[in-house]
Design a protein around this motif. Structure first.
Motif, mmCIF file in Angstrom:
data_model
loop_
_atom_site.group_PDB
_atom_site.id
_atom_site.type_symbol
_atom_site.label_atom_id
_atom_site.label_comp_id
_atom_site.label_asym_id
_atom_site.label_seq_id
_atom_site.Cartn_x
_atom_site.Cartn_y
_atom_site.Cartn_z
ATOM 1 N N UNK A 1 -4.925 4.511 -9.660
ATOM 2 C CA UNK A 1 -4.101 3.579 -8.873
ATOM 3 C C UNK A 1 -4.595 3.533 -7.422
ATOM 4 N N UNK A 2 -4.852 4.707 -6.845
ATOM 5 C CA UNK A 2 -5.302 4.742 -5.458
ATOM 6 C C UNK A 2 -6.729 4.228 -5.320
ATOM 7 N N UNK A 3 -7.552 4.483 -6.312
ATOM 8 C CA UNK A 3 -8.923 3.957 -6.306
ATOM 9 C C UNK A 3 -8.888 2.428 -6.315
ATOM 10 N N UNK A 4 -8.046 1.847 -7.150
ATOM 11 C CA UNK A 4 -7.911 0.387 -7.194
ATOM 12 C C UNK A 4 -7.362 -0.158 -5.885
ATOM 13 N N UNK A 5 -6.415 0.557 -5.304
ATOM 14 C CA UNK A 5 -5.850 0.134 -4.016
ATOM 15 C C UNK A 5 -6.954 0.085 -2.963
ATOM 16 N N UNK B 1 0.841 -1.197 0.000
ATOM 17 C CA UNK B 1 0.000 0.000 0.000
ATOM 18 C C UNK B 1 0.879 1.251 0.000
ATOM 19 N N UNK B 2 1.911 1.240 0.819
ATOM 20 C CA UNK B 2 2.849 2.362 0.841
ATOM 21 C C UNK B 2 3.486 2.541 -0.537
ATOM 22 N N UNK B 3 3.812 1.438 -1.186
ATOM 23 C CA UNK B 3 4.382 1.499 -2.536
ATOM 24 C C UNK B 3 3.396 2.128 -3.511
ATOM 25 N N UNK B 4 2.116 1.718 -3.442
ATOM 26 C CA UNK B 4 1.091 2.272 -4.341
ATOM 27 C C UNK B 4 0.932 3.775 -4.115
ATOM 28 N N UNK B 5 0.942 4.202 -2.861
ATOM 29 C CA UNK B 5 0.832 5.630 -2.547
ATOM 30 C C UNK B 5 2.025 6.390 -3.110
ATOM 31 N N UNK C 1 -7.842 -2.244 0.794
ATOM 32 C CA UNK C 1 -6.781 -1.554 1.531
ATOM 33 C C UNK C 1 -7.351 -0.224 1.998
ATOM 34 N N UNK C 2 -8.215 -0.290 3.004
ATOM 35 C CA UNK C 2 -8.963 0.876 3.488
ATOM 36 C C UNK C 2 -8.186 1.591 4.591
#
Length: 81
Positions: free
Chosen positions: A38-42, A16-20, A47-48
């Protein structure tokens, strides 16, 4: 004297940190829509974490999508506790 007992929210896992971080890199390169997606998919992958929602709110605002930004702020506030 001890203060009130408070729960500490768990930190987001590394993926999650990587996606952010990747979303912010994309934003700095001008790819706001890609970063927001990307964040919407995360988030949709369960990953709430408030960090995801706050980042999505800021990126949506940078992209000029104020309604999405406000929606993300609301989600971030709800998932802070």
């Amino acid at each position: 004297m001890a203060g009130p007992s408070r729960k500490i929210a768990p930190a987001p896992p590394p993926e999650v940190t990587y996606a952010i971080n990747l979303a912010w890199k994309e934003t700095l390169e001008g790819a706001h829509a890609k970063a927001h997606e990307r964040l919407k998919q995360t988030w949709e992958q369960e990953h709430r974490f408030p960090e995801v929602a706050w980042s999505a709110a800021l990126i949506a605002a940078r992209a000029g999508d104020t309604s999405a930004s406000y929606a993300w702020v609301e989600l971030a506030v709800r998932h802070t506790d």
